[in-house]
Design an enzyme around this catalytic site. Sequence first.
Site, PDB file in Angstrom:
ATOM      1  N   ARG A 121      16.880  66.254  66.283  1.00 54.48           N
ATOM      2  CA  ARG A 121      18.193  66.107  65.351  1.00 54.48           C
ATOM      3  C   ARG A 121      17.723  64.738  65.195  1.00 54.48           C
ATOM      4  O   ARG A 121      18.349  63.846  64.439  1.00 54.48           O
ATOM      5  CB  ARG A 121      19.513  66.630  65.319  1.00 54.48           C
ATOM      6  CG  ARG A 121      19.353  68.208  65.235  1.00 54.48           C
ATOM      7  CD  ARG A 121      18.997  68.584  63.530  1.00 54.48           C
ATOM      8  NE  ARG A 121      17.869  68.950  63.636  1.00 54.48           N
ATOM      9  CZ  ARG A 121      16.774  69.476  64.219  1.00 54.48           C
ATOM     10  NH1 ARG A 121      16.918  70.131  65.518  1.00 54.48           N
ATOM     11  NH2 ARG A 121      14.991  68.826  64.050  1.00 54.48           N
ATOM     12  N   HIS A 127      33.568  66.299  63.617  1.00 50.59           N
ATOM     13  CA  HIS A 127      32.409  67.472  64.957  1.00 50.59           C
ATOM     14  C   HIS A 127      31.562  66.713  66.047  1.00 50.59           C
ATOM     15  O   HIS A 127      30.778  67.757  66.674  1.00 50.59           O
ATOM     16  CB  HIS A 127      31.727  68.273  63.883  1.00 50.59           C
ATOM     17  CG  HIS A 127      32.602  69.136  63.007  1.00 50.59           C
ATOM     18  ND1 HIS A 127      32.846  69.737  61.919  1.00 50.59           N
ATOM     19  CD2 HIS A 127      33.975  70.415  62.713  1.00 50.59           C
ATOM     20  CE1 HIS A 127      33.111  70.608  61.157  1.00 50.59           C
ATOM     21  NE2 HIS A 127      34.217  70.537  62.297  1.00 50.59           N
TER      22      HIS A 127
END
Length: 237
Positions: free
Chosen positions: A59, A107
């Site tokens: 990612r 987050h």
Amino acid sequence: MPFRRKIVVLSGAGISAESGLRTFRDSNGLWENYRVEDVATPEAWARNPDLVLEFYNQRRKQALDAQPNAGHRALKRLEEFFDVTIITQNVDNLHEKAGSSNVIHLHGELFKSRSTRDETLVYDVEGWELKRGDRCEKGSQLRPHIVWFGEAVPLMETAVEIVHEADILIIVGTSMVVYPAAGLIDFARPGVSIYVVDPNVPDIRPRKSLTFIPEPATTGLSRLAEQLISTNATDGV
């Protein structure tokens, strides 16, 4: 310094998706072909840390090449005229790449790691790879600085306070179904102008001050920014 109205932005995966990043569950319940339960929970980390590290490495590698889109740039432009704070559910750094100066990551942050022994020890990830054996100053393995499913959201109280201070609230690219972030709208003061920018209208309780803009972030935010800037100039603020 002249008074500046406060804009608070709640951003989600939709704005990053327009830059080529999928940052949450796709419609098939997978995240980049992985089950979320296998890569984004404390149990996954305990069971297979190598898989979790590799997942976030990929990612991170993908995010290095991603560029901000017109939606990100529109939010940056608003800073010229308003006091802007972005509260994002996204872990990428596209808001920062666009130049936004006040971003809160509910987050966590993809390009940071933290100690598994002391969560206050947070480090920048150099490049894109975090490996087994990378340790904090206390000798424990580093993990992705991500709030996984089942973990508390440390910045939630801060986000609640910021939303309560908003004169204008913009919600963009989020389905408003992931809690506790989805509950932030309820902390906006009565009468605050709320704009929701998303091609798929989220299930939000109607209120007089709520305006839906059923467009992608790239076009919807650009148009909204120009509208707010124009109104601001007309009001003489």
